[in-house]
Design a protein around this motif. Structure first.
Motif, short mmCIF file in Angstrom:
data_model
loop_
_atom_site.label_atom_id
_atom_site.label_comp_id
_atom_site.label_asym_id
_atom_site.label_seq_id
_atom_site.Cartn_x
_atom_site.Cartn_y
_atom_site.Cartn_z
N LEU A 1 -36.20 -30.44 -38.12
CA LEU A 1 -37.12 -29.32 -38.26
C LEU A 1 -38.16 -29.68 -39.32
CD1 LEU A 1 -34.59 -26.35 -38.26
CD2 LEU A 1 -35.61 -27.57 -36.33
N PRO A 2 -39.40 -29.24 -39.10
CA PRO A 2 -40.46 -29.62 -40.04
C PRO A 2 -40.26 -29.02 -41.44
CG PRO A 2 -41.28 -28.09 -38.35
CD PRO A 2 -39.89 -28.48 -37.95
N GLU A 3 -39.58 -27.86 -41.53
CA GLU A 3 -39.45 -27.22 -42.84
C GLU A 3 -37.98 -27.12 -43.26
OE1 GLU A 3 -39.05 -24.28 -39.71
OE2 GLU A 3 -40.76 -25.56 -40.14
N HIS A 4 -37.80 -27.01 -44.56
CA HIS A 4 -36.45 -26.88 -45.12
C HIS A 4 -35.92 -25.48 -44.83
CE1 HIS A 4 -33.17 -27.79 -47.86
NE2 HIS A 4 -33.34 -26.58 -48.39
N PHE A 5 -34.61 -25.36 -44.65
CA PHE A 5 -34.05 -24.01 -44.51
C PHE A 5 -32.85 -23.86 -45.43
CE2 PHE A 5 -30.33 -25.09 -41.91
CZ PHE A 5 -30.72 -26.27 -41.28
N THR A 6 -32.58 -22.65 -45.83
CA THR A 6 -31.47 -22.42 -46.75
C THR A 6 -30.34 -21.66 -46.06
OG1 THR A 6 -32.72 -20.50 -47.52
CG2 THR A 6 -32.77 -22.47 -48.91
N LYS A 7 -30.73 -20.79 -45.15
CA LYS A 7 -29.75 -19.96 -44.45
C LYS A 7 -29.44 -20.59 -43.10
CE LYS A 7 -30.11 -15.15 -43.10
NZ LYS A 7 -31.02 -14.00 -43.20
N PRO A 8 -28.16 -20.65 -42.66
CA PRO A 8 -27.87 -21.23 -41.34
C PRO A 8 -28.69 -20.55 -40.25
CG PRO A 8 -25.83 -20.73 -42.50
CD PRO A 8 -26.95 -20.17 -43.33
N ILE A 9 -29.24 -21.34 -39.33
CA ILE A 9 -30.06 -20.77 -38.26
C ILE A 9 -29.17 -20.28 -37.12
CG2 ILE A 9 -31.82 -21.34 -36.53
CD1 ILE A 9 -32.89 -23.34 -38.75
N LEU A 10 -28.15 -21.07 -36.78
CA LEU A 10 -27.19 -20.65 -35.75
C LEU A 10 -25.89 -20.23 -36.43
CD1 LEU A 10 -27.45 -23.30 -32.88
CD2 LEU A 10 -28.78 -21.23 -33.22
N SER A 11 -25.19 -19.32 -35.80
CA SER A 11 -23.89 -18.92 -36.32
C SER A 11 -22.82 -19.20 -35.27
CB SER A 11 -23.94 -17.41 -36.66
OG SER A 11 -22.89 -16.71 -36.05
N ALA A 12 -21.58 -19.37 -35.71
CA ALA A 12 -20.46 -19.64 -34.79
C ALA A 12 -19.68 -18.37 -34.51
CB ALA A 12 -19.55 -20.70 -35.38
N ASP A 13 -20.12 -17.27 -35.10
CA ASP A 13 -19.43 -16.00 -35.00
C ASP A 13 -19.37 -15.51 -33.54
OD1 ASP A 13 -18.14 -14.35 -36.65
OD2 ASP A 13 -19.83 -12.97 -36.97
N PRO A 14 -18.19 -15.27 -32.99
CA PRO A 14 -18.16 -14.79 -31.61
C PRO A 14 -18.43 -13.28 -31.52
CG PRO A 14 -15.92 -14.99 -32.42
CD PRO A 14 -16.83 -15.44 -33.54
N SER A 15 -19.00 -12.87 -30.40
CA SER A 15 -19.02 -11.43 -30.08
C SER A 15 -17.74 -11.17 -29.32
CB SER A 15 -20.21 -11.09 -29.20
OG SER A 15 -21.40 -11.22 -29.92
N VAL A 16 -16.97 -10.18 -29.77
CA VAL A 16 -15.67 -9.92 -29.15
C VAL A 16 -15.68 -8.54 -28.48
CG1 VAL A 16 -13.16 -9.82 -29.52
CG2 VAL A 16 -14.57 -11.28 -30.99
N THR A 17 -15.23 -8.50 -27.25
CA THR A 17 -15.01 -7.21 -26.59
C THR A 17 -13.53 -7.08 -26.28
OG1 THR A 17 -15.29 -8.01 -24.32
CG2 THR A 17 -17.29 -7.31 -25.47
N ILE A 18 -13.02 -5.86 -26.34
CA ILE A 18 -11.61 -5.61 -26.01
C ILE A 18 -11.57 -4.57 -24.90
CG2 ILE A 18 -9.34 -4.94 -26.91
CD1 ILE A 18 -10.45 -5.61 -29.73
N THR A 19 -10.90 -4.90 -23.82
CA THR A 19 -10.84 -4.00 -22.67
C THR A 19 -9.38 -3.73 -22.33
OG1 THR A 19 -12.83 -5.09 -21.84
CG2 THR A 19 -11.64 -3.68 -20.28
N ARG A 20 -9.05 -2.45 -22.20
CA ARG A 20 -7.69 -2.11 -21.76
C ARG A 20 -7.63 -2.25 -20.25
NH1 ARG A 20 -3.80 0.30 -24.53
NH2 ARG A 20 -5.28 0.77 -26.16
N LEU A 21 -6.70 -3.06 -19.75
CA LEU A 21 -6.64 -3.32 -18.32
C LEU A 21 -6.05 -2.13 -17.58
CD1 LEU A 21 -5.48 -7.04 -18.38
CD2 LEU A 21 -7.75 -6.16 -17.80
N SER A 22 -6.64 -1.85 -16.42
CA SER A 22 -6.12 -0.77 -15.58
C SER A 22 -5.67 -1.38 -14.25
CB SER A 22 -7.23 0.26 -15.34
OG SER A 22 -8.16 -0.25 -14.42
N PRO A 23 -4.88 -0.63 -13.46
CA PRO A 23 -4.41 -1.19 -12.19
C PRO A 23 -5.57 -1.57 -11.25
CG PRO A 23 -3.21 0.82 -12.73
CD PRO A 23 -4.33 0.71 -13.72
N GLN A 24 -6.76 -1.03 -11.48
CA GLN A 24 -7.91 -1.36 -10.63
C GLN A 24 -8.51 -2.74 -10.98
OE1 GLN A 24 -7.73 1.93 -12.04
NE2 GLN A 24 -6.76 2.39 -10.08
N ASP A 25 -8.10 -3.28 -12.11
CA ASP A 25 -8.69 -4.56 -12.53
C ASP A 25 -7.99 -5.70 -11.82
OD1 ASP A 25 -10.36 -3.14 -14.16
OD2 ASP A 25 -9.03 -3.24 -15.89
N GLU A 26 -8.73 -6.37 -10.92
CA GLU A 26 -8.11 -7.37 -10.04
C GLU A 26 -8.11 -8.79 -10.62
OE1 GLU A 26 -9.65 -7.44 -6.10
OE2 GLU A 26 -9.30 -5.30 -5.77
#
Lengths: 90, 370
Positions: free
Chosen positions: B244-269
Motif C-alpha cells: 500500500l502506498p501509505e502507512h496504516f496503524t489500524k488493521p484494514i481487514l479483520s478476522a472476526d466472524p459474523s455469527v448467526t444462531i438458528t433454532r432448527l425446526s422440523p421444516q428445516d431439511e
C-alpha cells in the motif's frame, strides 16, 4: 497469412450464425476482441493451451479480473494483435 | 425447546462403504452420515493450485463433556495461495474443541475465539517465514464454519462464502440465507469499512468495475492477509502489487466472524455451505430447489455440475468442452468451488461416534500445475 485471415473471417461469419443458436459448435468458444468496440470470434478450445493465447488472457485478467463484462471471455487488445497471435497457432 | 445432541452418526463405517473419490479435477464424497443425518461433499479445482479446502467433523465437540455431540462443517476459500485455507483446515476444529472444553459447551464466543486464534497463529507463521518466504504475507482465506449442536445451528463467517438453509414450505422449499457476508460489493460491508476508517478516503476503491478494499481485495474480512492487518509487512520484499502506498496503524481487514444462531425446526431439511465459486453461478433458491428435487446420493456433485453448466453458458461454450480445460487457465471460466450439503434428520440415529468420530477433509493435495 492471407489464408489465415480468411479463416478468421470464416470463423467470424460462423460466429454470427452461431449467435442465433444456444450453444457454439463443439470444441469452440466465443471471445470478444478489441479495445473500444468488441468483435466476437469463435476460437478452438486448443488455443487455451497455447502460451501466447494465455498471455492475452492474462492481459485481460489485469483489466477485468475474472469478471468479463460480455459474459464470454473478453480480450481487450487491438484486433490486429489478436489476429497476429492467433495466426501463429494451429 | 432445545433438543439434546444425542443423535450419533456411524461415520467411519459409512466412509468405508462410500469412500471419498477423485475424478480429474473433482473431489467428492457422494453420501456420508454425520451426527444428525446424511451429508454430501464435492469440490472442483480451477486454479493451478487448489485454494479451497473443506472438512466435516462429527462426534464429540469437546474433550471433556461427552454429552456435547454435534457436527462441524468448514468451507475455506483461499486466495493468493493455498497456505491459509490449509492452515485453517488443520487448526480451527482442534481450537474450537479446546475453547468448547473450557466452558464445556458450544457458544458463539467459543466459535469466535477459534477464528481469532486461528488468525493469530497464522500471522505468527507469516512472521516466522517472512525472511525466507515473504509472499506468505499476501496469502489469506475466507472461513465459513457451521456447528450443529443442541438443536441449534451456528453459522460463523469471515469472508464471502455462504450457508443457505432449505426450509420446507407448502409443497416446496424456501431458501433462508444463514451467513452474513463480507464482500466490498455488498452495501453493508462497504458501510462497515467506511465507518471503521472514516479518515481513509481510499479504504474502498472501484477497480475493474468492482469495489475492492484499498483497490486490492474484494473480501472485507478474512483469515490471513497479514499485509492488510499489520503494517510491518507492508514493505519489500512483498510484491509491489500488494504494497500500500501509505502507512496504516489500524488493521484494514479483520478476522472476526459474523455469527448467526438458528433454532432448527422440523421444516428445516438441509443446509448448503459453499464457497462463492458456486454462488456466482447459482442463486440461493436455485440451489435449494435442486437439492429438494434430487436424490441425496451425489447431491453436492449435482450442484457443482449445475454451476459449471451455468459457467459454460456464460462463456458461450459447451459444458463438455469446459470440463476439458486444464487448471490454471480454467480460472478464466470459473473459480475453485466447494459445496457441502448437510441434511438435517429429525429422527435420531443411534450409534456410537464417541469411539469413532467422523472426520473428512477435502481439497488437499489435488492437482498441482504451474
Amino acid at each position: 497469412m492471407a489464408l489465415v485471415r480468411s479463416l478468421l473471417v470464416a470463423k467470424k461469419i460462423l460466429s454470427r450464425s452461431a449467435a442465433a443458436v444456444s450453444a457454439p459448435p463443439k470444441g469452440f468458444l466465443a471471445v470478444y476482441v478489441g479495445e473500444s468496440q468488441k468483435k466476437r470470434y469463435l476460437v478452438p478450445l486448443s488455443y487455451l493451451n497455447q502460451p501466447s493465447f494465455q498471455a492475452l488472457l492474462s492481459k485481460s485478467e489485469e483489466e477485468f479480473g475474472f469478471d468479463h463484462p460480455m459474459g464470454g471471455l473478453t480480450i481487450p487488445c487491438p484486433e490486429d494483435t489478436f489476429i497476429n497471435v492467433t495466426s501463429r497457432l494451429h | 425447546m432445545v433438543k439434546p445432541c444425542w443423535r450419533i452418526g456411524a461415520g467411519m463405517e459409512r466412509s468405508k462403504i462410500n469412500p471419498t473419490k477423485v475424478d480429474g479435477l473433482t473431489w467428492y464424497k457422494d453420501l456420508g452420515l454425520h451426527t444428525f443425518g446424511e451429508f454430501s461433499m464435492a469440490m472442483i479445482q480451477a486454479n493451478s493450485v487448489m485454494e479451497d479446502q473443506c472438512q466435516i467433523e462429527s462426534g464429540p465437540l469437546t474433550f471433556n463433556n461427552p454429552t456435547v455431540q454435534g457436527t462441524f462443517v468448514g468451507v475455506y476459500d483461499g486466495h493468493g495461495g493455498p497456505e491459509a485455507s490449509r492452515f485453517i483446515a488443520d487448526n480451527i476444529f482442534p481450537k474450537l474443541k479446546k475453547f468448547a472444553s473450557e466452558g464445556r459447551e458450544i457458544s458463539e464466543q467459543v466459535i469466535s475465539k477459534a477464528f481469532a486464534e486461528t488468525d493469530k497463529d497464522f500471522l505468527k507463521t507469516v512472521t516466522k517465514q517472512w525472511p525466507t518466504n515473504p509472499q506468505m504475507a499476501s496469502v489469506g482465506s475466507c472461513c465459513l464454519a457451521g456447528v450443529i449442536c443442541n438443536g441449534l445451528v451456528y453459522i460463523a463467517n469471515t469472508g464471502d462464502s455462504r450457508a443457505v438453509l432449505g426450509r420446507s414450505e407448502r409443497g416446496g422449499v424456501r431458501a433462508v440465507q444463514l451467513s452474513v457476508e463480507h464482500n466490498a460489493n455488498l452495501e453493508s460491508a462497504r458501510q462497515e469499512l467506511w465507518s471503521l476508517h472514516p479518515n481513509d478516503p481510499t479504504i474502498l476503491v472501484m477497480k475493474h468495475r468492482l469495489w475492492r478494499v484499498k483497490g486490492v481485495i474484494q473480501v472485507t474480512r478474512s483469515i490471513g492477509d497479514a499485509y492488510l492487518k499489520r503494517a510491518e509487512f507492508n514493505r519489500e520484499p512483498l510484491l509491489p502489487k500488494f504494497r500500500l502506498p501509505e502507512h496504516f496503524t489500524k488493521p484494514i481487514l479483520s478476522a472476526d466472524p459474523s455469527v448467526t444462531i438458528t433454532r432448527l425446526s422440523p421444516q428445516d431439511e438441509f443446509i448448503i455451505l459453499a464457497s462463492d465459486g458456486l454462488w456466482e453461478h447459482l442463486s440461493n433458491q436455485e440451489a435449494v430447489d435442486i437439492v429438494h428435487n434430487s436424490p441425496r446420493q451425489g447431491i453436492a456433485r449435482r450442484l457443482l455440475k449445475a454451476a459449471l453448466k451455468e459457467a459454460a453458458k456464460k462463456r458461450e461454450m459447451r459444458y463438455s468442452d469446459l470440463t476439458e480445460i486444464h487448471p490454471g487457465v480454467r480460472r478464466h471460466f470459473h473459480d475453485d468451488i466447494t459445496v457441502i450439503v448437510v441434511y438435517l434428520n429429525p429422527h435420531p440415529v443411534k450409534t456410537n461416534s464417541w469411539a469413532s468420530p467422523l472426520s473428512i477433509r477435502g481439497g488437499y493435495p489435488m492437482h498441482s500445475t504451474s
